[in-house]
Motif scaffolding. Structure first.
Motif, PDB file in Angstrom:
ATOM      1  N   ALA A   4      -2.835  -9.770  11.354  1.00 56.05           N
ATOM      2  CA  ALA A   4      -2.168  -9.377  10.109  1.00 56.05           C
ATOM      3  C   ALA A   4      -2.981  -8.307   9.388  1.00 56.05           C
ATOM      4  N   LEU A   5      -4.294  -8.498   9.353  1.00 61.06           N
ATOM      5  CA  LEU A   5      -5.162  -7.529   8.679  1.00 61.06           C
ATOM      6  C   LEU A   5      -5.112  -6.175   9.378  1.00 61.06           C
ATOM      7  N   ASP A   6      -5.106  -6.164  10.705  1.00 57.41           N
ATOM      8  CA  ASP A   6      -4.995  -4.902  11.454  1.00 57.41           C
ATOM      9  C   ASP A   6      -3.695  -4.173  11.120  1.00 57.41           C
ATOM     10  N   GLU A   7      -2.586  -4.929  11.073  1.00 63.47           N
ATOM     11  CA  GLU A   7      -1.284  -4.324  10.763  1.00 63.47           C
ATOM     12  C   GLU A   7      -1.266  -3.768   9.337  1.00 63.47           C
ATOM     13  N   ILE A   8      -1.834  -4.505   8.394  1.00 60.67           N
ATOM     14  CA  ILE A   8      -1.884  -4.061   6.994  1.00 60.67           C
ATOM     15  C   ILE A   8      -2.704  -2.777   6.875  1.00 60.67           C
ATOM     16  N   ARG A   9      -3.828  -2.736   7.593  1.00 58.79           N
ATOM     17  CA  ARG A   9      -4.692  -1.558   7.548  1.00 58.79           C
ATOM     18  C   ARG A   9      -3.966  -0.317   8.101  1.00 58.79           C
ATOM     19  N   LYS A  10      -3.224  -0.490   9.199  1.00 64.58           N
ATOM     20  CA  LYS A  10      -2.480   0.621   9.794  1.00 64.58           C
ATOM     21  C   LYS A  10      -1.449   1.181   8.813  1.00 64.58           C
ATOM     22  N   VAL A  11      -0.721   0.288   8.156  1.00 61.96           N
ATOM     23  CA  VAL A  11       0.329   0.741   7.223  1.00 61.96           C
ATOM     24  C   VAL A  11      -0.291   1.441   6.022  1.00 61.96           C
ATOM     25  N   CYS A  12      -1.402   0.891   5.532  1.00 63.74           N
ATOM     26  CA  CYS A  12      -2.073   1.526   4.389  1.00 63.74           C
ATOM     27  C   CYS A  12      -2.551   2.928   4.757  1.00 63.74           C
ATOM     28  N   ALA A  13      -3.093   3.087   5.964  1.00 62.28           N
ATOM     29  CA  ALA A  13      -3.565   4.402   6.415  1.00 62.28           C
ATOM     30  C   ALA A  13      -2.393   5.372   6.579  1.00 62.28           C
ATOM     31  N   ALA A  14      -1.301   4.889   7.166  1.00 61.68           N
ATOM     32  CA  ALA A  14      -0.126   5.747   7.402  1.00 61.68           C
ATOM     33  C   ALA A  14       0.509   6.210   6.100  1.00 61.68           C
ATOM     34  N   ASN A  15       0.375   5.393   5.050  1.00 63.98           N
ATOM     35  CA  ASN A  15       0.995   5.739   3.764  1.00 63.98           C
ATOM     36  C   ASN A  15      -0.020   6.245   2.742  1.00 63.98           C
ATOM     37  N   SER A  16      -1.236   6.527   3.205  1.00 65.47           N
ATOM     38  CA  SER A  16      -2.308   7.072   2.356  1.00 65.47           C
ATOM     39  C   SER A  16      -2.619   6.175   1.157  1.00 65.47           C
ATOM     40  N   PHE A  17      -2.529   4.872   1.350  1.00 64.77           N
ATOM     41  CA  PHE A  17      -2.927   3.929   0.307  1.00 64.77           C
ATOM     42  C   PHE A  17      -4.450   3.840   0.285  1.00 64.77           C
ATOM     43  N   PRO A  18      -5.051   3.568  -0.886  1.00 69.25           N
ATOM     44  CA  PRO A  18      -6.507   3.376  -0.949  1.00 69.25           C
ATOM     45  C   PRO A  18      -6.942   2.237  -0.029  1.00 69.25           C
ATOM     46  N   GLN A  19      -8.022   2.463   0.709  1.00 63.46           N
ATOM     47  CA  GLN A  19      -8.486   1.474   1.674  1.00 63.46           C
ATOM     48  C   GLN A  19      -9.374   0.386   1.060  1.00 63.46           C
ATOM     49  N   ASN A  20      -9.723   0.554  -0.204  1.00 62.32           N
ATOM     50  CA  ASN A  20     -10.658  -0.388  -0.823  1.00 62.32           C
ATOM     51  C   ASN A  20     -10.130  -1.821  -0.821  1.00 62.32           C
ATOM     52  N   ASP A  21      -8.830  -1.984  -1.141  1.00 66.53           N
ATOM     53  CA  ASP A  21      -8.252  -3.331  -1.165  1.00 66.53           C
ATOM     54  C   ASP A  21      -8.326  -4.002   0.201  1.00 66.53           C
ATOM     55  N   VAL A  22      -8.010  -3.229   1.257  1.00 65.94           N
ATOM     56  CA  VAL A  22      -8.025  -3.778   2.614  1.00 65.94           C
ATOM     57  C   VAL A  22      -9.451  -4.127   3.033  1.00 65.94           C
TER      58      VAL A  22
END
Length: 421
Positions: A173-191
């Motif tokens: 789940a964490l890997d999938e969340i990280r991929k989506v955050c990167a693809a949508n340019s979300f800040p990585q700090n939360d992940v």
């Protein structure tokens, strides 16, 4: 004093008589009982999923009817015959009854990767099975079932979805969340913070019931991080991607809150989520007997409450043989002998019918409610309840006809074949 003594004795007798009746063991079936039971039995020719013979499976048209969800159980996670029989049934139900979802008692995010293989041929299925984490899926039997789904999807425009419904792990789940955050340019700090706190919880938790040890400070931080990520999801344009992102967050929440009781509730929730994402698609659920059954607090109970007659269950049983299991004493996974069903067990009585493989129609048997079958339709009787580990006693008192609509009996089990690295 005499009057009180007799009154007490009579009261005690009335209490003990029902208990004695419930514990009485059914030792053998009479010829009349066997004849009656055989009216509700459908012999099966083979467990081989590659067999061209399917005429014996046509009875599934009647038994399954228009059910939206069909659950296939297993009495052991390591029986080759059970997994091959389920594979055979899946192939029939997909090809002849238009079932389009195969859902497994495996962690949901990790099975997303397997769906990429069965849909598009991406990745190595053996590697994905290893990433699914639990040895019970890393077998030749499971790989054969997956490869058949892949071959079916290559030829058909109406494809079969492969999906898990468990929440055993957070890594996928964490890997999938990280991929989506990167693809949508979300800040990585939360992940990154979420990853750190999940690792800390994993290291500090070591409980037999599977429940995590979480401090108050960790709970507060987790709530803030998950809330931030849910807010970020509003910016995801693709609706399916957004729903999957939110479901991965939900998997993490479920994992942190899971226990032996809550796990079944959450698995039922996840099955309903899968169905909501694929409206109208009929679904095959594959899990242990202990999850698909409709006993109080089990996954099957929640599904039956929601689906009513649209939920159909097939429990599995075998008489003797071997299975693959984990041994806590030696800390190894290997082949172990199963307890041969003994006098007083349901499997012992079913074996006396001398039919190697069959389906028993518990639903119809229960409706007739005749004394000749009361030992399986009403009373509790010892029934095998093995799982993924070796246990000293495999049989426990069970109300079989309350738990399942149908029971598939296989005389002899052999061990599932572990894939070599």
């Amino acid at each position: 004093m005499r009057k009180y003594h007799y009154g007490f004795a009579f009261t005690l007798l009335m209490i003990l008589l029902p208990f004695h009746h419930a514990q009485a063991q059914k030792k053998n079936l009479t010829e009349e009982e066997k004849t009656y039971l055989k009216k509700f039995i459908y012999p099966l020719t083979t467990v081989d999923p590659d067999s061209p013979e399917i005429s014996d499976l046509k009875l599934l048209d009647q038994l399954v009817d228009d059910s939206k969800v069909v659950a296939l159980g297993e009495v052991s996670h390591g029986s080759s015959e059970i997994y091959r029989m389920k594979d055979r049934m899946v192939r029939y139900l997909a090809s002849h009854k238009d079932f389009r979802i195969f859902s497994l008692e495996a962690s949901m995010p990790e099975t997303f990767l397997m769906n990429e293989y069965t849909m598009n041929g991406k990745s190595d299925p053996k590697a994905v099975l290893e990433k699914m984490g639990f040895w019970i899926w890393q077998t030749e039997e499971m790989l054969a079932a997956i490869n058949w789904i892949r071959q079916y999807n290559e030829k058909s425009s109406d494809k079969i979805l492969f999906a898990g419904f468990d929440m055993l792990y957070t890594g996928g789940a964490l890997d999938e969340i990280r991929k989506v955050c990167a693809a949508n340019s979300f800040p990585q700090n939360d992940v990154n913070q979420l990853s750190e706190i999940l690792q800390a919880i994993k290291e500090q938790s070591n409980r037999k019931d599977g429940k995590n040890e979480i401090t108050s400070a960790q709970k507060e931080t987790l709530a803030d991080l998950l809330a931030h990520l849910k807010t970020s999801s509003l910016k995801i344009a693709d609706e399916k991607e957004k729903n999957r992102f939110l479901q991965n967050l939900r998997i993490i929440e479920q994992n942190l809150d899971k226990s032996s009781v809550k796990r079944d509730f959450y698995m039922a929730q996840n099955i309903e989520w899968i169905r909501s994402q694929n409206p109208g698609a009929k679904m095959i659920v594959s899990a242990h007997n202990g999850h698909i059954n409709t006993h109080k607090g089990k996954m099957g109970m929640y599904l039956r409450q929601d689906l009513k007659d649209d939920y159909t269950t097939f429990g599995f049983a075998f008489y003797s043989g071997h299975y693959t299991a984990y041994d806590r004493k030696s800390r190894t996974t290997g082949t172990f002998p199963a307890q041969t069903a003994y006098e007083g067990t349901a499997e012992y009585l079913l074996n006396s019918l001398d039919i190697p493989i069959f389906i028993l129609d518990l639903k119809s048997l229960k409706k007739e409610n005749q004394a000749a079958a009361r030992w399986i339709t009403g009373d509790k009787i010892k029934f095998r309840k093995a799982g993924s580990t070796v246990v000293p006693e495999e049989f426990a008192q069970t109300q079989i006809a309350e738990d399942f609509d149908y029971l598939i009996f296989i005389k002899e089990s052999s061990h599932s074949k572990l894939l070599t690295p």
